[in-house]
Design an enzyme around this catalytic site. Structure first.
Site, mmCIF file in Angstrom:
data_model
loop_
_atom_site.group_PDB
_atom_site.id
_atom_site.type_symbol
_atom_site.label_atom_id
_atom_site.label_comp_id
_atom_site.label_asym_id
_atom_site.label_seq_id
_atom_site.Cartn_x
_atom_site.Cartn_y
_atom_site.Cartn_z
ATOM 1 N NE ARG A 37 -2.814 -1.078 3.362
ATOM 2 C CZ ARG A 37 -2.891 -2.329 3.847
ATOM 3 N NH1 ARG A 37 -3.392 -3.307 3.107
ATOM 4 N NH2 ARG A 37 -2.488 -2.595 5.077
ATOM 5 C CG ASP A 69 21.679 2.924 -10.365
ATOM 6 O OD1 ASP A 69 21.988 2.041 -11.190
ATOM 7 O OD2 ASP A 69 22.535 3.628 -9.780
ATOM 8 C CG HIS A 72 22.777 -5.027 -2.826
ATOM 9 N ND1 HIS A 72 23.617 -4.016 -2.403
ATOM 10 C CD2 HIS A 72 23.192 -6.142 -2.182
ATOM 11 C CE1 HIS A 72 24.493 -4.510 -1.545
ATOM 12 N NE2 HIS A 72 24.266 -5.796 -1.396
ATOM 13 C CD GLN A 82 28.493 -3.005 -3.133
ATOM 14 O OE1 GLN A 82 28.315 -3.009 -1.923
ATOM 15 N NE2 GLN A 82 29.523 -2.391 -3.682
ATOM 16 C CD GLU A 102 35.077 10.422 1.099
ATOM 17 O OE1 GLU A 102 34.900 9.482 1.889
ATOM 18 O OE2 GLU A 102 34.305 11.386 0.989
HETATM 19 P P1 NAD Z 1 28.261 3.964 -0.083
HETATM 20 O O1 NAD Z 1 27.160 4.955 -0.108
HETATM 21 O O2 NAD Z 1 28.533 3.228 1.171
HETATM 22 O O3 NAD Z 1 29.641 4.663 -0.494
HETATM 23 C C1 NAD Z 1 29.777 5.411 -1.649
HETATM 24 C C2 NAD Z 1 31.248 5.407 -2.025
HETATM 25 O O4 NAD Z 1 31.383 6.070 -3.258
HETATM 26 C C3 NAD Z 1 32.145 6.140 -1.020
HETATM 27 O O5 NAD Z 1 33.308 5.360 -0.805
HETATM 28 C C4 NAD Z 1 32.493 7.451 -1.756
HETATM 29 O O6 NAD Z 1 33.766 7.925 -1.402
HETATM 30 C C5 NAD Z 1 32.458 6.986 -3.181
HETATM 31 N N1 NAD Z 1 32.185 8.029 -4.170
HETATM 32 C C6 NAD Z 1 31.381 9.114 -4.055
HETATM 33 N N2 NAD Z 1 31.342 9.801 -5.209
HETATM 34 C C7 NAD Z 1 32.136 9.119 -6.080
HETATM 35 C C8 NAD Z 1 32.479 9.314 -7.437
HETATM 36 N N3 NAD Z 1 32.003 10.346 -8.153
HETATM 37 N N4 NAD Z 1 33.328 8.440 -8.022
HETATM 38 C C9 NAD Z 1 33.832 7.385 -7.316
HETATM 39 N N5 NAD Z 1 33.534 7.156 -6.030
HETATM 40 C C10 NAD Z 1 32.687 8.005 -5.421
HETATM 41 O O7 NAD Z 1 28.004 2.984 -1.307
HETATM 42 P P2 NAD Z 1 28.096 1.401 -1.388
HETATM 43 O O8 NAD Z 1 29.426 0.955 -0.911
HETATM 44 O O9 NAD Z 1 27.665 1.065 -2.773
HETATM 45 O O10 NAD Z 1 27.041 0.852 -0.347
HETATM 46 C C11 NAD Z 1 25.760 1.398 -0.231
HETATM 47 C C12 NAD Z 1 24.611 0.442 -0.496
HETATM 48 O O11 NAD Z 1 23.528 1.271 -0.861
HETATM 49 C C13 NAD Z 1 24.820 -0.468 -1.649
HETATM 50 O O12 NAD Z 1 24.501 -1.717 -1.209
HETATM 51 C C14 NAD Z 1 23.814 -0.041 -2.716
HETATM 52 O O13 NAD Z 1 22.940 -1.119 -2.987
HETATM 53 C C15 NAD Z 1 22.931 0.975 -2.073
HETATM 54 N N6 NAD Z 1 22.767 2.238 -2.810
HETATM 55 C C16 NAD Z 1 22.582 2.192 -4.143
HETATM 56 C C17 NAD Z 1 22.431 3.360 -4.854
HETATM 57 C C18 NAD Z 1 22.224 3.262 -6.334
HETATM 58 O O14 NAD Z 1 21.667 2.261 -6.808
HETATM 59 N N7 NAD Z 1 22.685 4.239 -7.098
HETATM 60 C C19 NAD Z 1 22.499 4.592 -4.210
HETATM 61 C C20 NAD Z 1 22.688 4.608 -2.829
HETATM 62 C C21 NAD Z 1 22.827 3.414 -2.139
#
Ligand code: NAD
Length: 281
Positions: free
Chosen positions: A76, A123, A138, A120, A235
């Site tokens: 819902r 999107d 995921h 992971q 980073e």
């Molecule tokens: P995280 O959010 O834990 O970390 C993001 C990482 O990306 C950081 O280490 C950061 O330094 C780095 N980063 C930021 N901008 C960047 C760039 N322009 N180029 C390269 N690196 C960059 O992400 P995670 O480790 O993927 O874990 C988060 C979980 O959340 C995942 O399991 C994922 O499924 C999910 N998630 C997915 C999305 C998506 O589908 N786009 C968005 C947010 C979270």
């Protein structure tokens, strides 16, 4: 930050050249991608600068448990458009397009350098960019999945007059394909990810903090059997000390530069030793 065409500092050029050398030499290279790769497509990360959790704190980690307690209530909420309007991640994903980093990975795949991308991200941007050899550990936010038999459906294939909707094949409850906190990863995709990591002698680890298990174990599998890790991240991460090279910059700049450098390094069409992979699991 440099854009894809502006000159990079000499140390970064040297790192890119070294990454290209290692990639060219690799027998079986794969990539693990995370939220950072899609940041330049306008999708916020969870952690790191500007991340959703950095700004708002961590959400409860028992989403799947709560879903199982009342799947109809979850549906819902999902079908309530007013609620979705406040979901920052959902809105950003709905508007996003692949960026130069996603496209560079497709080029590496087509040139035979990249055997598989494990993402992971939920999107759908790797598929939109054209990645074929893809494992979505995921899940994929644009799809639905049965929690019993793991059959995946496009939303228009699943009637929602009665909630929760049921699987055509086995009668199990259908939910979003996105793996919720506390939900087991579908066995087939998990096994495929670990098989790829065991096979790989090089992994590009792109835009991930490498903290979310079990995906965070995949680089360790590659490293433990003597493989090379190359990180692309703005980073340092927990993996940085184990990486042969860290390309310190945004993936949308670093990955196209890596494609250029590996193409220059090869000076010829690379040999493609294709292998079967059940892509888009
Ligand atoms: P995280 O959010 O834990 O970390 C993001 C990482 O990306 C950081 O280490 C950061 O330094 C780095 N980063 C930021 N901008 C960047 C760039 N322009 N180029 C390269 N690196 C960059 O992400 P995670 O480790 O993927 O874990 C988060 C979980 O959340 C995942 O399991 C994922 O499924 C999910 N998630 C997915 C999305 C998506 O589908 N786009 C968005 C947010 C979270």
């Amino acid at each position: 930050m440099a854009d894809a065409s502006s000159p990079l500092p000499p140390y970064l050029e040297a790192d890119i050249a070294e990454a290209a050398r290692l990639l060219h030499r690799a027998r079986y290279a794969i990539a693990l991608t995370g939220a950072g790769l899609s940041k330049e497509s306008g999708i916020p990360t969870f952690r790191g600068e500007g991340g959703l959790w950095t700004r708002n704190g961590e959400p409860p980690m028992n989403a799947y448990e709560r879903f199982l307690m009342d799947p109809a209530a979850w549906w819902r909420e999902r079908l309530d458009e007013t609620g979705q309007k406040n979901n920052e991640l959902a809105i950003a994903i709905a508007q996003a397009q692949p960026n130069a980093g996603h496209l560079a990975l497709v080029e590496l795949e087509r040139a035979g350098y990249l055997r598989c991308t494990i993402t992971q991200n939920i999107d759908n941007l790797h598929i939109a960019a054209g990645s074929e050899r893809l494992l979505e550990i995921h899940g994929n936010r644009t799809l639905l999945r049965c929690i019993e038999c793991d059959a995946r459906y496009r939303p228009e294939m699943v009637p929602t007059e009665e909630l929760p909707p049921r699987c055509d094949r086995c009668g199990g409850i259908v939910k979003s394909d996105t793996v919720m906190f506390g939900e087991p990863i579908p066995r087939r995709v998990l096994r495929a990810c670990f098989l790829e990591a065991e096979r790989a002698d090089l992994m590009l680890v792109i835009g991930t903090t490498a903290l979310v298990m079990p995906a965070a174990d995949l680089p360790a599998v590659v490293y433990r059997h003597g493989g090379t890790l190359i990180e692309v991240n703005v980073e340092p991460t927990v993996l940085t000390p184990y990486c042969a090279v860290s390309l310190r910059g945004p993936a949308g700049t670093m990955l196209p530069r890596l494609v250029e450098a590996v193409t220059e390094h090869a000076g010829r069409e690379p040999q493609f030793r294709g292998v079967g992979l059940d892509a888009r699991l």
